[in-house]
Design a protein around this motif. Structure first.
Motif, short mmCIF file in Angstrom:
data_model
loop_
_atom_site.label_atom_id
_atom_site.label_comp_id
_atom_site.label_asym_id
_atom_site.label_seq_id
_atom_site.Cartn_x
_atom_site.Cartn_y
_atom_site.Cartn_z
N ILE A 1 0.94 -1.27 0.04
CA ILE A 1 0.13 -0.15 -0.10
C ILE A 1 0.85 1.22 0.08
CG2 ILE A 1 -1.71 1.27 1.23
CD1 ILE A 1 -2.99 -1.27 2.15
N ALA A 2 1.74 1.36 1.00
CA ALA A 2 2.99 2.30 0.77
C ALA A 2 3.69 2.50 -0.58
CB ALA A 2 3.98 2.22 1.99
N THR A 3 4.02 1.39 -1.05
CA THR A 3 4.59 1.82 -2.53
C THR A 3 3.51 2.19 -3.51
OG1 THR A 3 5.84 -0.08 -2.14
CG2 THR A 3 5.50 0.44 -4.40
N THR A 4 2.46 1.72 -3.66
CA THR A 4 1.33 2.44 -4.29
C THR A 4 1.03 3.71 -4.12
OG1 THR A 4 0.18 0.04 -4.61
CG2 THR A 4 -1.22 2.19 -5.47
N TYR A 5 1.00 4.35 -2.92
CA TYR A 5 0.93 5.48 -2.26
C TYR A 5 1.88 6.37 -2.54
CZ TYR A 5 -0.97 9.19 1.02
OH TYR A 5 -1.46 10.38 1.66
N MET A 6 3.03 6.05 -2.56
CA MET A 6 4.34 6.96 -2.98
C MET A 6 4.19 7.05 -4.37
SD MET A 6 7.29 6.11 -0.06
CE MET A 6 7.14 4.27 -0.02
N SER A 7 4.17 5.96 -4.97
CA SER A 7 4.22 6.05 -6.79
C SER A 7 3.20 6.76 -7.09
CB SER A 7 4.44 4.46 -7.14
OG SER A 7 4.42 4.63 -8.38
N HIS A 8 2.13 6.37 -6.98
CA HIS A 8 0.85 7.08 -7.57
C HIS A 8 0.52 8.34 -7.10
CE1 HIS A 8 -2.69 6.65 -10.44
NE2 HIS A 8 -3.32 7.14 -9.36
N PHE A 9 0.47 8.29 -5.93
CA PHE A 9 -0.34 9.56 -5.02
C PHE A 9 0.70 10.60 -4.92
CE2 PHE A 9 -2.23 12.00 -1.31
CZ PHE A 9 -3.39 12.16 -2.12
N GLY B 1 -13.22 5.64 -5.55
CA GLY B 1 -12.95 6.82 -5.92
C GLY B 1 -12.39 7.60 -4.74
N VAL B 2 -12.45 6.84 -3.58
CA VAL B 2 -12.00 7.44 -2.19
C VAL B 2 -10.29 7.99 -2.16
CG1 VAL B 2 -11.82 7.06 0.25
CG2 VAL B 2 -13.77 6.17 -1.12
N SER B 3 -10.30 9.02 -1.65
CA SER B 3 -8.87 9.78 -1.57
C SER B 3 -7.89 8.45 -1.14
CB SER B 3 -8.78 11.01 -0.81
OG SER B 3 -7.37 11.26 -0.56
N MET B 4 -6.79 8.55 -1.89
CA MET B 4 -5.80 7.36 -1.33
C MET B 4 -5.11 7.63 -0.30
SD MET B 4 -2.76 5.88 -3.82
CE MET B 4 -4.03 5.48 -5.10
N SER B 5 -5.41 8.72 0.42
CA SER B 5 -4.91 8.83 1.95
C SER B 5 -6.00 8.20 2.84
CB SER B 5 -4.65 10.49 2.29
OG SER B 5 -6.48 11.10 1.97
N ILE B 6 -7.03 8.17 2.44
CA ILE B 6 -7.98 7.28 3.39
C ILE B 6 -7.74 5.75 3.16
CG2 ILE B 6 -10.46 6.70 3.63
CD1 ILE B 6 -9.85 9.56 4.47
N GLY B 7 -7.40 5.41 2.08
CA GLY B 7 -6.98 4.06 1.74
C GLY B 7 -5.76 3.66 2.67
N LEU B 8 -4.78 4.64 2.75
CA LEU B 8 -3.49 4.34 3.48
C LEU B 8 -4.16 4.01 5.07
CD1 LEU B 8 -0.50 4.09 4.00
CD2 LEU B 8 -0.57 6.56 4.14
#
Length: 515
Positions: A318-326, A452-459
């Motif tokens: 999840i952190a990799t996706t967050y840092m790469s995409h978001f 479509g929820v913000s990725m910060s909520i996903g983290l």
């Protein structure tokens, strides 16, 4: 994470020399002893990897640990490359879609979490089967050898990752993720036979962790130095990482499994009327029933491990996706963050030990889980876009401390509140709990992302599982009481009764509950 290397070396020096280890099991044939000397060719192996006066497998496990550390970290650089290639193909197929572009029915940003979902489910399904093969057949060596060989093949194919092959590589990531744990199940069986001396066994386990830890640091350093020197993009960095993985693992896996792991007899006979397919699940079921009915404190610990470690397992994905995409960070930048995670693992382990000694292991585990919740909450609140990516190493440090802190505390608690006797049966449940729900946090992240929820909520959704784990730890109650009750239970078991509640003739005997 382990304590610092110097402290572990001091501990090993205080114990009887690790080279004096003598396993209790007999070998397959009378002319081959477990403590057979290393082949002459193997005596050229650097001393760091070698045990001269111990079973061959002791040296083999050192080489295997180094290779496994490299394989484990190789996916770290493949993730950003797959995200980049999937995003490019999605946008090419629909220029006007923008953030709504999809590939194979999903958002490209859901790719890594979907890989983690399938890997988690597949691993949970096949581990009991391969565990039964390792325990109840003489094919342990073949499981380790062929799983290592297939892992090498996969890493060789992954060196060719590109816009044409990324889908194949994504599927191979699922296969290699599950195979890694199959391979590890074989190494666990060999490790358990090295010695019947608990102090020496602990020294072996500590040393193998040090080797794995060192290999991940060296691997990250090699990849980052080459990537920054060659100014590679995400795909180029992924190729470099897979080439290093393939070459390094070929050498270490090859030496280990060709020369240093021998065939061993089955650890135990297959229960009458059972099959390999059913046996692993039946064993988990019977051990789980014993925990649920008789070991209340251990039940809550296992639930805490199931929840919290599913979140820690998903953190990298999840952190990799967050840092790469978001946050739009490159693979090289992400590698630096995870280098800080690894470096802080040892201090985190030491911090957990200090808290456990001054208070107790349960308080330490609660404090760490709370620290995880706070760190992840702050990360989701403060890392709101590419302009904030300079803060990511700070959270890498926090996550590294927490990861190095939590896992040893879970192990310490398990050892402390497990009654003497059924440790072997319950260890399979302990290991299974760490994997069985590893697919659930990525699934929640994917659902939120697809909505479509913000990725910060996903983290921040990881905190759901950390919070459940914290509640379960609280339900254990008083640490000293739980530990004392676990010690007492052994005295309450009548002579001739197994720890699972059956007598020597297979009959059922009622055992007193613990708490």
């Amino acid at each position: 994470m382990a304590n610092s290397m110097s402290e572990n070396e001091d501990e090993m020096a205080e114990n009887d020399s690790i080279d004096d280890a003598r396993p209790q099991h007999e070998s397959l044939s009378e002319d081959v002893t477990l403590n057979a000397p290393l082949p002459q060719a193997m005596r050229r192996i650097p001393f760091f990897f070698r045990f001269d006066n111990a079973p061959l497998e002791a040296t083999g496990l050192t080489l295997d640990a180094y290779a496994r550390g490299v394989v484990l970290m190789s996916s770290l650089f493949m993730g950003p490359a797959l995200l980049t290639l999937a995003t490019e193909e999605a946008q090419t197929s629909c220029d006007s879609c923008g953030e709504d572009a999809r590939i194979y029915g999903m958002k490209p940003s859901s790719l890594l979490s979907n890989i983690a979902i399938v890997t988690g489910v597949l691993t949970a399904l096949i581990l009991p089967l391969f565990g039964a093969i390792v325990d109840h057949t003489p094919y342990r060596q073949q499981v380790g050898l062929w799983s290592a060989f297939v892992l090498l093949l996969i890493k060789g194919v992954e060196t060719a990752v590109s816009s044409r092959t990324w889908v194949i590589v994504a599927v191979l990531q699922i296969v290699s993720g599950s195979l890694y744990y199959v391979h590890t199940s074989a190494t666990w069986a060999y490790t358990s036979e090295l010695t019947d001396n608990h102090k020496q066994q602990a020294s072996y386990n500590t040393y193998y962790f040090i080797v794995l830890y060192v290999s991940t640091l060296i691997f990250l350093g090699q990849v980052l130095v080459l990537a920054f020197s060659l100014h590679t993009d995400d795909v180029g960095t992924a190729r470099i990482s897979q080439v290093i993985t393939f070459v390094t693992s070929s050498i270490f896996f090859g030496l280990a499994w060709k020369f240093l792991f021998r065939n061993r007899p089955a650890l135990s006979k297959l229960p009458e009327g059972s099959t390999l397919l059913k046996c692993g699940f039946q064993r988990l079921q019977s051990s789980s029933r014993m925990i649920r009915q008789d070991l209340t404190s251990l039940k809550w610990l296992m639930l805490a491990i199931t929840s919290s470690e599913s979140a820690t397992a998903a953190l990298i994905t999840i952190a990799t996706t967050y840092m790469s995409h978001f946050l739009q960070m490159s693979a090289n930048e992400i590698g630096v963050v995870f280098l800080s995670v690894l470096i802080m693992g040892a201090p985190g382990s030491k911090l957990g030990e200090v808290v456990a000694l001054r208070l107790d292991a349960l308080v330490s585990a609660k404090a760490c889980t709370t620290f995880f919740i706070l760190s992840t909450s702050l990360a989701s609140a403060l890392l709101t876009g590419p302009r904030d990516k300079q803060l990511t190493p700070i959270f890498g440090i926090c996550w590294g401390l927490a990861l190095g802190w939590l896992h040893p505390m879970h192990s310490t608690l398990f050892i402390a509140i497990t009654p003497a006797g059924p440790e072997t049966e319950l260890m399979s449940v302990y290991l299974f709990c760490g994997q069985v729900l590893s697919w659930l946090p990525p699934l929640l992240f994917t659902i939120l992302n697809e909505m479509g929820v913000s990725m910060s909520i996903g983290l921040a959704s990881l905190n759901v599982f950390f919070t459940i784990g914290l509640v379960c730890l609280h339900n254990i109650g008083n640490y000293n009481v739980a530990r004392d009750q676990a010690r007492l239970r052994r005295d309450l078991v009548p002579s001739g009764v197994h720890t699972d509640g059956s007598d020597t003739n297979g009959g059922e005997v009622s055992l007193p509950p613990i708490l």
